[in-house]
Write an enzyme that holds these catalytic residues in place. Structure first.
Site, PDB file in Angstrom:
ATOM      1  CG  HIS A  64       0.496   7.171   5.386  1.00  0.00           C
ATOM      2  ND1 HIS A  64       1.651   7.679   5.923  1.00  0.00           N
ATOM      3  CD2 HIS A  64       0.677   5.829   5.312  1.00  0.00           C
ATOM      4  CE1 HIS A  64       2.504   6.689   6.165  1.00  0.00           C
ATOM      5  NE2 HIS A  64       1.927   5.554   5.810  1.00  0.00           N
TER       6      HIS A  64
ATOM      7  N   GLY B  62       0.829  -1.194   0.000  1.00  0.00           N
ATOM      8  CA  GLY B  62       0.000   0.000   0.000  1.00  0.00           C
ATOM      9  C   GLY B  62       0.863   1.243   0.000  1.00  0.00           C
TER      10      GLY B  62
ATOM     11  CB  CYS C 247       5.257   2.429   7.399  1.00  0.00           C
ATOM     12  SG  CYS C 247       4.793   3.905   6.481  1.00  0.00           S
ATOM     13  CG  LEU C 248       6.509   1.058   1.352  1.00  0.00           C
ATOM     14  CD1 LEU C 248       5.932   1.388  -0.020  1.00  0.00           C
ATOM     15  CD2 LEU C 248       7.580  -0.004   1.246  1.00  0.00           C
TER      16      LEU C 248
ATOM     17  CD  GLN D 216       3.368   5.866   2.618  1.00  0.00           C
ATOM     18  OE1 GLN D 216       2.343   5.372   2.153  1.00  0.00           O
ATOM     19  NE2 GLN D 216       4.350   5.153   3.147  1.00  0.00           N
TER      20      GLN D 216
ATOM     21  CG  HIS E  42      -0.624   1.613   7.330  1.00  0.00           C
ATOM     22  ND1 HIS E  42       0.261   1.343   8.350  1.00  0.00           N
ATOM     23  CD2 HIS E  42       0.096   2.261   6.375  1.00  0.00           C
ATOM     24  CE1 HIS E  42       1.454   1.808   8.023  1.00  0.00           C
ATOM     25  NE2 HIS E  42       1.377   2.369   6.828  1.00  0.00           N
ATOM     26  CD  GLU E  43      -0.907   2.800   2.779  1.00  0.00           C
ATOM     27  OE1 GLU E  43      -0.484   3.974   2.692  1.00  0.00           O
ATOM     28  OE2 GLU E  43      -0.156   1.836   2.990  1.00  0.00           O
TER      29      GLU E  43
END
Length: 169
Positions: A136, A46, A90-91, A51, A132-133
């Site tokens: 963000h 995701g 997380c990226l 991000q 989660h996204e």
């Protein structure tokens, strides 16, 4: 398609609130395509537009190379009261993981890439990934669910990684 630069914690841009997409034009479609390319390159499931430095309400998801999911201006419209803990990463916070409590089941409303309103239910990993996204998009990170001690420890590790440029770019 292009691989976009990821923004890494503790960069303050990750704390910005995203704005709704007003028009799904070619620029937005290219951004979505580039977000998928960036997500795959970084082996994620995701990615939210903040991000990659874009403060728009856009999320791309693909669990285990199944169907690509695009959520524009997503909203959680219902959720179950039952929840579970899952280890999240997380990226934007590479190599850091923590057990986070999330709802097991949610209902989502969003626009698809064609600008059509879609509503659907999500459970298990998809539900968790969407939550989660969406966080963000509100300037919230998974580490915000942790104790101050754990957050400080992760921040220290990330600052060290940034200092020595060991984060892949």
């Amino acid at each position: 398609m292009a691989i976009l630069n990821l923004i890494y914690y503790p960069d303050s841009r990750l704390r910005n609130f995203s704005k709704p997409v007003k028009k799904i034009d070619e620029k937005v479609k290219k951004l979505v395509s580039d977000m998928f390319e960036t997500m795959y390159f970084n082996e994620g499931i995701g990615l939210a537009a903040p991000q990659v430095g874009i403060n728009l309400e856009i999320i791309t998801i693909n669990l285990k190379k199944k169907k690509e999911i695009i959520l524009i201006n997503p909203k959680i419209i219902d959720q179950s009261s039952d929840s579970s803990y899952i280890e999240e990463g997380c990226l934007s916070i590479p190599d850091q993981r923590a057990r986070i409590k999330r709802n097991n089941f949610i209902k989502i409303e969003a626009l698809n890439i064609l600008g059509k309103k879609v509503k659907f239910s999500a459970k298990s990993l998809l539900s968790i990934c969407i939550q989660h996204e969406i966080d963000h998009l509100k300037g919230k990170l998974f580490i915000d669910y942790l104790s101050e001690f754990k957050k400080k420890r992760i921040k220290k590790k990330m600052l060290k990684l940034n200092k020595f440029n060991t984060i892949k770019k």
